[in-house]
Design a protein around this motif. Sequence first.
Motif, short mmCIF file in Angstrom:
data_model
loop_
_atom_site.label_atom_id
_atom_site.label_comp_id
_atom_site.label_asym_id
_atom_site.label_seq_id
_atom_site.Cartn_x
_atom_site.Cartn_y
_atom_site.Cartn_z
N ASN A 127 38.37 63.40 40.73
CA ASN A 127 39.43 62.96 41.50
C ASN A 127 39.10 62.25 42.94
O ASN A 127 38.22 62.73 43.37
CB ASN A 127 40.39 63.97 41.69
CG ASN A 127 41.85 63.38 42.08
OD1 ASN A 127 42.21 62.62 41.47
ND2 ASN A 127 42.69 63.84 43.19
N GLN A 128 39.42 61.15 43.02
CA GLN A 128 39.28 60.34 44.30
C GLN A 128 40.70 59.96 44.94
O GLN A 128 41.45 59.60 44.31
CB GLN A 128 38.45 59.17 43.93
CG GLN A 128 39.02 58.04 43.16
CD GLN A 128 37.98 57.04 42.86
OE1 GLN A 128 37.07 57.32 42.09
NE2 GLN A 128 37.96 55.98 43.57
N GLU B 228 42.57 55.47 45.48
CA GLU B 228 42.42 55.06 44.06
C GLU B 228 41.21 53.90 43.70
O GLU B 228 40.90 53.05 44.54
CB GLU B 228 43.72 54.89 43.36
CG GLU B 228 44.70 55.89 43.52
CD GLU B 228 45.93 55.74 42.65
OE1 GLU B 228 46.16 54.46 42.40
OE2 GLU B 228 46.67 56.72 42.48
N VAL B 229 40.73 53.99 42.45
CA VAL B 229 40.20 53.06 41.99
C VAL B 229 40.38 51.47 42.27
O VAL B 229 41.71 51.22 41.91
CB VAL B 229 39.51 52.93 40.62
CG1 VAL B 229 38.66 51.86 40.28
CG2 VAL B 229 38.97 54.29 40.38
N GLY B 230 39.97 50.60 43.05
CA GLY B 230 40.50 49.15 43.00
C GLY B 230 41.13 49.23 44.36
O GLY B 230 41.59 47.90 44.66
N PRO C 44 35.46 51.72 45.02
CA PRO C 44 34.77 51.70 43.74
C PRO C 44 35.25 53.06 42.74
O PRO C 44 35.87 53.77 43.09
CB PRO C 44 33.24 52.12 43.98
CG PRO C 44 33.55 52.80 45.48
CD PRO C 44 34.52 52.06 46.13
N ASP C 45 34.90 52.93 41.39
CA ASP C 45 35.15 53.95 40.59
C ASP C 45 34.16 54.90 40.52
O ASP C 45 33.11 54.94 40.08
CB ASP C 45 35.31 53.41 39.12
CG ASP C 45 35.90 54.48 38.10
OD1 ASP C 45 36.26 55.49 38.28
OD2 ASP C 45 36.23 54.15 36.96
N LEU C 46 34.52 56.11 40.89
CA LEU C 46 33.53 57.31 40.94
C LEU C 46 33.73 58.22 40.17
O LEU C 46 33.11 59.41 40.02
CB LEU C 46 33.87 57.85 42.58
CG LEU C 46 33.51 56.96 43.61
CD1 LEU C 46 33.89 57.67 45.00
CD2 LEU C 46 32.14 56.51 43.73
N ASP C 47 34.70 58.16 39.09
CA ASP C 47 35.35 59.13 38.14
C ASP C 47 33.87 59.49 37.13
O ASP C 47 33.26 58.45 36.67
CB ASP C 47 36.20 58.86 37.33
CG ASP C 47 36.91 59.85 36.22
OD1 ASP C 47 36.79 60.81 36.89
OD2 ASP C 47 36.77 59.55 35.26
#
Length: 225
Positions: A39-40, A43-45, A2-5
């Motif tokens: 930042n994670q 990465e997203v996806g 998931p997108d956590l930004d």
Amino acid sequence: MPDLDGVSRDRAEDMLDDYENVEFSSSQTSEYPANQIINQDPEVGANVIPEETTVYLTYSTEPEFSLQNLKGESREAAENYLESSNLEGTFNTSFSDSVPEGNVIEHSPGPYSTVKEGDEITFTISDGPDEPDEPEQSEDNQSEEMEAVIPVEVSESDQEDGVSYDIRIVYEDATTSGPTIFTEENISETKTYRVPLEVTPESDGTYTLYVDNEEVQSNSFSYGE
């Protein structure tokens, strides 16, 4: 993945509840609100198996820095420092014998303390030396200074004949415990005597002039006359 930004740290923990492990690290920045994910990894996806994946997240914290020593600086300089450093400030005043009026005596947190943007700094500004109020005199301590002017005239004929007179002046006022001799002398020419008298609401000032042991003049002075 998931997108956590941009989500908060607490929200990110809830969203990753199914993942094997979540590790957080912080980064000081003024570009983002505090406790926001910036930042994670992965990465997203990214295709991951939550039960087998450790997620690494970086969240933002407010920048910290060492507070400058502002003791002895003017209030204007302190205010300029607060503005340029994005700090808040409150100002109190106190008397000081060593710090000029209008300058900083001390501040809290103190010099070189670690602070962050938005923190409040409390300053004590000098009002200069304390000048105590003059105590009001009680009636018991009130007094006045007076002067009794006593001319003693010797006529020209007496002076020509060499006649002299024994002079004695006795006075009493707030400084004496009873009649006191001011002067005792013999004169053969005109002379003026000036007798200082201190009077209070309770004690008058008096004098008596004796010429050849005879009382020829007396007077009294009262407080407030």
